[in-house]
Design an enzyme around this catalytic site. Structure first.
Site, PDB file in Angstrom:
ATOM      1  N   ASN A  20       0.872  -1.179   0.000  1.00  0.00           N
ATOM      2  CA  ASN A  20       0.000   0.000   0.000  1.00  0.00           C
ATOM      3  C   ASN A  20       0.906   1.225   0.000  1.00  0.00           C
ATOM      4  OD1 ASN A  20      -1.836   1.999   0.415  1.00  0.00           O
ATOM      5  ND2 ASN A  20      -2.391   1.398   2.519  1.00  0.00           N
ATOM      6  N   LYS A  34       0.095   4.179  -0.495  1.00  0.00           N
ATOM      7  CA  LYS A  34      -0.615   5.399  -0.048  1.00  0.00           C
ATOM      8  C   LYS A  34      -0.326   6.527  -1.063  1.00  0.00           C
ATOM      9  CE  LYS A  34      -0.397   3.588   4.551  1.00  0.00           C
ATOM     10  NZ  LYS A  34      -0.417   3.776   5.982  1.00  0.00           N
ATOM     11  N   GLY A  64       2.018   2.792  10.591  1.00  0.00           N
ATOM     12  CA  GLY A  64       2.971   3.883  10.404  1.00  0.00           C
ATOM     13  C   GLY A  64       3.616   4.369  11.692  1.00  0.00           C
ATOM     14  N   SER A  90       3.097  -1.559  10.451  1.00  0.00           N
ATOM     15  CA  SER A  90       4.531  -1.540  10.718  1.00  0.00           C
ATOM     16  C   SER A  90       5.229  -2.877  10.468  1.00  0.00           C
ATOM     17  CB  SER A  90       4.814  -1.040  12.141  1.00  0.00           C
ATOM     18  OG  SER A  90       4.354   0.291  12.287  1.00  0.00           O
ATOM     19  N   GLU A 126      -7.340   4.900   7.142  1.00  0.00           N
ATOM     20  CA  GLU A 126      -7.214   6.316   6.747  1.00  0.00           C
ATOM     21  C   GLU A 126      -8.445   6.773   5.968  1.00  0.00           C
ATOM     22  OE1 GLU A 126      -3.343   5.909   4.946  1.00  0.00           O
ATOM     23  OE2 GLU A 126      -2.550   5.420   6.926  1.00  0.00           O
TER      24      GLU A 126
HETATM   25  P1  PGA Z   1       2.571   0.695   7.635  1.00  0.00           P
HETATM   26  O1  PGA Z   1       1.147   0.880   6.903  1.00  0.00           O
HETATM   27  O2  PGA Z   1       3.141  -0.602   7.149  1.00  0.00           O
HETATM   28  O3  PGA Z   1       3.363   1.892   7.205  1.00  0.00           O
HETATM   29  O4  PGA Z   1       2.296   0.670   9.097  1.00  0.00           O
HETATM   30  C1  PGA Z   1       0.295  -0.216   6.673  1.00  0.00           C
HETATM   31  C2  PGA Z   1      -0.992   0.255   6.059  1.00  0.00           C
HETATM   32  O5  PGA Z   1      -1.470   1.348   6.399  1.00  0.00           O
HETATM   33  O6  PGA Z   1      -1.566  -0.442   5.208  1.00  0.00           O
END
Ligand code: PGA
Length: 252
Positions: free
Chosen positions: A10, A12, A173, A212, A97
């Site tokens: 992802n 984003k 995140g 994460s 999100e």
């Molecule tokens: P992250 O995001 O691995 O940066 O924690 C995962 C996600 O939001 O799909």
């Protein structure tokens, strides 16, 4: 029961044409275990370049959102039909999100899942609790309330075509990953929740963990019985790290 493992990136609202180039080059020569699918979910403008540059047959195209409507006066939205034309196969739906920043409700999420399935695309349905909800021991309540509207909308049989990503909001995140045991316990809850309605379907659904995940913690997470791969944010923007995560995944 055998299930394919899935590692989904992802991106984003990150990445650029340079990342598209480096990631596809990196993945094209990556040897994966049997039964592993890698899904790249960039922002829409990069779909065409990614699709053209991807040679590996285990690498699939996904996106991070879609409209629940077929077509019409919905400025700024993208339809499932448009995604099909771009060779997209997977759609992330209900990411935390989207739920928190864009106020997507669980009912809207359910409608999107339905639209995606109707177009013969595969939804990656995201669910997860906030830190306050976990502390208040409401995790199971929250996850049930996110899953039930989707079951009501599409029916349990159709769930066999859905991928679920469990992403605790507090782990996204933040560098705070759920421990493998905690993630497994929650994944088992999700599988049992579906199994209460239909065991066969529950055993088919791939359950991805997200929050994460990185090259150092993925092995222990993926070793859990009910963790069938990951939805990777930050670490999916780093080619070498993402390659390690992909090659750590194994189908069950
Ligand atoms: P992250 O995001 O691995 O940066 O924690 C995962 C996600 O939001 O799909």
């Amino acid at each position: 029961m055998t299930r394919r493992a899935i590692v989904a990136a992802n991106w984003k609202m990150n990445g650029d044409l340079e990342l598209v180039k480096k990631m596809t080059e990196g993945l094209n020569d990556l040897a994966l275990a049997e039964n592993v699918d890698v899904i790249l979910c960039p922002s829409y403008p990069y779909l065409m370049s990614l699709s053209e540059a991807t040679e590996a047959e285990h690498v699939h195209l996904g996106v991070q959102n879609v409209s629940e409507h077929q077509s019409g006066a919905f400025t700024g939205e993208i339809s499932t039909k448009m995604l099909k034309e771009m060779s997209v196969e997977f759609v992330i739906i209900g990411h935390s999100e989207r739920r928190s920043i864009y106020k997507e409700t669980s009912v809207q999420v359910a409608q999107k899942v339905k639209a995606v399935l109707a177009a013969n695309l595969t939804p990656i349905l995201c669910i997860g609790e906030s830190e306050a909800e976990r502390t208040a021991q409401k995790t199971e309540l929250v996850l049930s309330a996110q899953l039930q509207p989707v079951i009501d909308e599409i029916g349990i049989e159709k769930f066999a075509e859905v991928v679920i990503a469990y992403e605790p909001v507090w782990a996204i995140g933040t560098g705070k990953t759920a421990s493998p045991e905690m993630a497994q316990e929650t994944h088992l809850f999700i599988r049992n929740f579906l199994a209460d309605v239909n065991t066969t379907v529950a055993n088919k659904v791939p359950l991805l963990y997200g929050g994460s995940v990185n090259a150092s913690n993925c092995e222990n997470l993926f070793a859990q019985a009910d963790i069938d791969g990951g939805l990777i944010g930050g670490a999916s923007l780093k080619v070498d790290e993402f390659k390690i995560i992909c090659s750590t995944a194994k189908g069950s």
